[in-house]
Scaffold this motif. Structure first.
Motif, mmCIF file in Angstrom:
data_model
loop_
_atom_site.group_PDB
_atom_site.id
_atom_site.type_symbol
_atom_site.label_atom_id
_atom_site.label_comp_id
_atom_site.label_asym_id
_atom_site.label_seq_id
_atom_site.Cartn_x
_atom_site.Cartn_y
_atom_site.Cartn_z
ATOM 1 N N SER A 49 4.146 -2.354 2.031
ATOM 2 C CA SER A 49 3.192 -2.379 0.925
ATOM 3 C C SER A 49 3.579 -1.267 -0.048
ATOM 4 O O SER A 49 4.042 -0.212 0.363
ATOM 5 C CB SER A 49 1.772 -2.148 1.435
ATOM 6 N N ASP A 108 1.238 -0.099 -2.310
ATOM 7 C CA ASP A 108 0.056 0.649 -2.731
ATOM 8 C C ASP A 108 -1.094 0.669 -1.727
ATOM 9 O O ASP A 108 -2.142 1.230 -2.012
ATOM 10 C CB ASP A 108 -0.452 0.137 -4.070
ATOM 11 N N THR A 110 -3.344 -1.353 -0.888
ATOM 12 C CA THR A 110 -4.572 -2.094 -1.160
ATOM 13 C C THR A 110 -4.680 -3.278 -0.209
ATOM 14 O O THR A 110 -3.672 -3.833 0.227
ATOM 15 C CB THR A 110 -4.626 -2.601 -2.618
ATOM 16 N N SER A 158 -2.167 -6.406 0.198
ATOM 17 C CA SER A 158 -0.870 -6.089 -0.401
ATOM 18 C C SER A 158 0.267 -6.039 0.613
ATOM 19 O O SER A 158 1.425 -5.917 0.238
ATOM 20 C CB SER A 158 -0.941 -4.744 -1.138
#
Length: 89
Positions: free
Chosen positions: A48, A50, A52, A55
Motif C-alpha cells: 500500500s 498510503d 488507507t 488501498s
C-alpha cells in the motif's frame, strides 16, 4: 530503519508471520526483509502507498520454504513510499 512487527495469531492454528530485518540491497535497487512463518504454507505479500482502507493490493504470493525466508522486492520509482504486510491467501 530496522523494525519488527508481530501479530498474536489468536484463533489460528499457525502462528502469524513476522516481518523483520528490513534493509536495501547493496546497489539500492531492492528492498529486503525476512519473514518468519510456518514452512510449507502459502502467504501473500501485499503493498500500500498510503495505508488507507481498501488501498492494499496483492503484490505476489510465495510459499514459505523454511522457518525464516528472505524476501526481495524491487524498488519502483513510481512509488516513493510503500508499506508491506503478509497475509494468508
Amino acid at each position: 530503519q530496522p523494525f519488527s512487527f508481530q501479530m498474536n495469531g489468536v484463533g489460528s492454528t499457525n502462528p502469524a508471520p513476522i516481518i523483520s530485518g528490513l534493509s536495501l540491497s547493496p546497489d539500492g535497487s531492492n528492498f529486503l526483509f525476512t519473514v518468519s512463518a510456518t514452512g510449507g504454507l502459502t502467504y501473500g505479500l501485499e503493498a500500500s502507498s498510503d495505508l488507507t482502507p481498501g488501498s492494499w493490493l496483492r503484490y505476489t504470493n510465495f510459499v514459505q520454504i523454511g522457518p525464516m525466508q528472505l524476501i526481495t522486492v524491487p524498488i519502483d520509482p513510481n512509488y516513493p513510499k510503500r508499506f508491506f504486510r503478509i497475509a494468508s491467501p
